[in-house]
Design an enzyme around this catalytic site. Structure first.
Site, mmCIF file in Angstrom:
data_model
loop_
_atom_site.group_PDB
_atom_site.id
_atom_site.type_symbol
_atom_site.label_atom_id
_atom_site.label_comp_id
_atom_site.label_asym_id
_atom_site.label_seq_id
_atom_site.Cartn_x
_atom_site.Cartn_y
_atom_site.Cartn_z
ATOM 1 N N LYS A 133 41.075 10.124 7.281
ATOM 2 C CA LYS A 133 40.227 10.306 6.173
ATOM 3 C C LYS A 133 41.074 11.217 5.085
ATOM 4 O O LYS A 133 42.235 11.500 5.299
ATOM 5 C CB LYS A 133 39.083 11.299 6.898
ATOM 6 C CG LYS A 133 38.254 10.320 7.766
ATOM 7 C CD LYS A 133 37.193 11.302 8.272
ATOM 8 C CE LYS A 133 36.309 10.387 9.337
ATOM 9 N NZ LYS A 133 35.096 11.070 9.964
ATOM 10 N N TYR A 169 28.674 3.299 7.110
ATOM 11 C CA TYR A 169 28.325 4.392 7.827
ATOM 12 C C TYR A 169 26.794 3.956 8.060
ATOM 13 O O TYR A 169 25.991 4.892 7.955
ATOM 14 C CB TYR A 169 28.519 5.617 7.477
ATOM 15 C CG TYR A 169 29.911 6.143 7.799
ATOM 16 C CD1 TYR A 169 30.317 6.304 9.132
ATOM 17 C CD2 TYR A 169 30.795 6.458 7.005
ATOM 18 C CE1 TYR A 169 31.546 6.689 9.512
ATOM 19 C CE2 TYR A 169 32.258 6.923 7.125
ATOM 20 C CZ TYR A 169 32.527 7.166 8.540
ATOM 21 O OH TYR A 169 33.755 7.612 8.831
ATOM 22 N N ARG A 190 40.363 6.340 20.598
ATOM 23 C CA ARG A 190 39.293 7.525 20.494
ATOM 24 C C ARG A 190 39.946 8.819 21.331
ATOM 25 O O ARG A 190 39.481 9.799 20.981
ATOM 26 C CB ARG A 190 37.807 6.999 21.047
ATOM 27 C CG ARG A 190 37.353 6.055 19.985
ATOM 28 C CD ARG A 190 35.908 5.520 20.468
ATOM 29 N NE ARG A 190 34.879 6.598 20.267
ATOM 30 C CZ ARG A 190 34.077 6.821 19.283
ATOM 31 N NH1 ARG A 190 34.376 6.580 18.152
ATOM 32 N NH2 ARG A 190 33.149 7.669 19.493
ATOM 33 N N ARG A 204 42.122 15.363 16.035
ATOM 34 C CA ARG A 204 40.950 16.126 15.542
ATOM 35 C C ARG A 204 41.058 17.575 15.700
ATOM 36 O O ARG A 204 40.900 18.507 14.734
ATOM 37 C CB ARG A 204 39.549 15.603 16.109
ATOM 38 C CG ARG A 204 39.220 14.388 15.314
ATOM 39 C CD ARG A 204 38.095 13.695 15.837
ATOM 40 N NE ARG A 204 37.605 12.671 15.028
ATOM 41 C CZ ARG A 204 36.480 11.754 15.560
ATOM 42 N NH1 ARG A 204 36.120 11.903 16.710
ATOM 43 N NH2 ARG A 204 36.041 10.873 14.809
ATOM 44 N N ASN A 255 36.933 15.484 10.043
ATOM 45 C CA ASN A 255 37.336 15.725 11.147
ATOM 46 C C ASN A 255 38.534 14.522 11.228
ATOM 47 O O ASN A 255 38.865 14.151 12.667
ATOM 48 C CB ASN A 255 36.322 15.289 12.346
ATOM 49 C CG ASN A 255 35.735 13.961 12.112
ATOM 50 O OD1 ASN A 255 35.964 13.035 11.112
ATOM 51 N ND2 ASN A 255 34.722 13.489 12.936
ATOM 52 N N HIS A 306 38.666 8.277 11.907
ATOM 53 C CA HIS A 306 37.646 7.428 12.536
ATOM 54 C C HIS A 306 38.363 6.360 13.469
ATOM 55 O O HIS A 306 39.414 5.967 13.140
ATOM 56 C CB HIS A 306 36.917 6.673 11.297
ATOM 57 C CG HIS A 306 36.190 5.477 11.778
ATOM 58 N ND1 HIS A 306 34.715 5.785 12.426
ATOM 59 C CD2 HIS A 306 36.363 4.031 12.114
ATOM 60 C CE1 HIS A 306 34.418 4.401 12.629
ATOM 61 N NE2 HIS A 306 35.301 3.444 12.608
ATOM 62 N N GLU A 346 33.692 -3.721 11.101
ATOM 63 C CA GLU A 346 34.436 -2.560 10.345
ATOM 64 C C GLU A 346 35.675 -3.264 9.786
ATOM 65 O O GLU A 346 36.156 -2.849 8.667
ATOM 66 C CB GLU A 346 34.841 -1.443 11.179
ATOM 67 C CG GLU A 346 33.464 -0.489 11.720
ATOM 68 C CD GLU A 346 33.830 0.460 12.608
ATOM 69 O OE1 GLU A 346 34.955 0.851 12.927
ATOM 70 O OE2 GLU A 346 32.778 1.286 12.932
HETATM 71 P P1 ATP Z 1 33.654 8.219 13.739
HETATM 72 O O1 ATP Z 1 32.583 7.093 13.607
HETATM 73 O O2 ATP Z 1 34.108 8.589 12.619
HETATM 74 O O3 ATP Z 1 35.103 7.496 14.631
HETATM 75 P P2 ATP Z 1 32.506 9.343 16.089
HETATM 76 O O4 ATP Z 1 32.116 7.825 16.599
HETATM 77 O O5 ATP Z 1 33.105 10.437 16.986
HETATM 78 O O6 ATP Z 1 33.336 9.396 14.692
HETATM 79 P P3 ATP Z 1 29.691 9.351 14.813
HETATM 80 O O7 ATP Z 1 28.731 10.136 15.648
HETATM 81 O O8 ATP Z 1 29.973 7.990 14.732
HETATM 82 O O9 ATP Z 1 30.992 10.136 15.491
HETATM 83 O O10 ATP Z 1 29.939 10.212 13.642
HETATM 84 C C1 ATP Z 1 30.446 9.468 12.315
HETATM 85 C C2 ATP Z 1 31.019 10.670 11.302
HETATM 86 O O11 ATP Z 1 30.143 11.327 10.862
HETATM 87 C C3 ATP Z 1 32.141 11.499 12.182
HETATM 88 O O12 ATP Z 1 33.356 11.297 12.339
HETATM 89 C C4 ATP Z 1 32.000 12.898 11.201
HETATM 90 O O13 ATP Z 1 32.753 12.551 10.012
HETATM 91 C C5 ATP Z 1 30.630 12.682 10.810
HETATM 92 N N1 ATP Z 1 29.598 13.539 11.701
HETATM 93 C C6 ATP Z 1 28.986 13.187 12.847
HETATM 94 N N2 ATP Z 1 28.131 14.153 13.513
HETATM 95 C C7 ATP Z 1 28.398 15.321 12.477
HETATM 96 C C8 ATP Z 1 27.878 16.351 12.227
HETATM 97 N N3 ATP Z 1 26.951 16.757 13.346
HETATM 98 N N4 ATP Z 1 28.065 17.187 11.083
HETATM 99 C C9 ATP Z 1 28.682 17.019 10.202
HETATM 100 N N5 ATP Z 1 29.428 15.640 10.211
HETATM 101 C C10 ATP Z 1 29.215 14.724 11.374
HETATM 102 MG MG MG Z 2 31.437 6.350 15.397
#
Ligand code: ATP
Ligand code: MG
Length: 147
Positions: A9, A49, A85, A105, A115, A118, A129
């Site tokens: 990111k 997203y 992951r 992270r 964070n 991704h 993706e």
């Molecule tokens: P990613 O898809 O980025 O690999 P992930 O699968 O662990 O992450 P997701 O639930 O898919 O998590 O969320 C996608 C992204 O949205 C996260 O990486 C983060 O940047 C953001 N995000 C998720 N939950 C929150 C939250 N509670 N508050 C703020 N941002 C969030």
């Molecule tokens: Mg995700």
């Protein structure tokens, strides 16, 4: 073909030390099939997203992803999706810092939105993706071009 899509990111791409350290982790654990800097427009980010549309963090997330260049990788290894992951660690940085302090992270995340990285969460997500971030690639012909 066991591949995943990783995105670094904007805040870690801007931080030369963090970017180098994460690239080192990537090269120690995966074969890098493709790698490029990518400017994720708001429109592209909204598409990428789409599953999160309507959530409280959605606007913050898509705005942040467009705030500067990201870096995208197509990574190959055994169990690449789960492995990347696991290296990333928990989504929420405050949790990562305490429960997995050595994960990416935990080390380089700044907030739940910022964070650091991704990773695709399923084979379907990988295909979707990659078609969004690497539209120029023929997904049936992914080959090792970069390590
Ligand atoms: P990613 O898809 O980025 O690999 P992930 O699968 O662990 O992450 P997701 O639930 O898919 O998590 O969320 C996608 C992204 O949205 C996260 O990486 C983060 O940047 C953001 N995000 C998720 N939950 C929150 C939250 N509670 N508050 C703020 N941002 C969030
Ligand atoms: Mg995700």
């Amino acid at each position: 073909m066991d591949i995943t899509l990783a995105l670094l990111k904007p805040h870690v791409v801007r931080n030369v030390y963090a970017f180098q350290q994460i690239k080192q982790i990537i090269h120690q654990n995966f074969t890098v099939l493709h790698s490029k800097e990518v400017h994720i427009t708001k429109q592209l980010s909204e598409h990428f997203y789409a599953e999160h549309k309507g959530k409280f963090f959605y606007n913050r997330l898509v705005t942040f992803m467009g705030s500067g260049p990201c870096h995208a990788f197509i990574l190959q290894s055994k169990d690449s999706i789960a492995k990347w992951r696991e290296l990333m660690g928990p989504t929420k940085v405050y949790k990562a810092v305490y429960s997995h302090p050595d994960c990416i992270r935990g080390l380089y995340g700044l907030s739940d939105t910022r964070n650091a990285c991704h990773g695709s969460d399923s084979e379907e997500s990988v295909a979707r993706e990659i078609s969004i971030i690497f539209p120029e690639l023929d997904k049936n012909r992914l080959s090792a071009v970069d390590s």
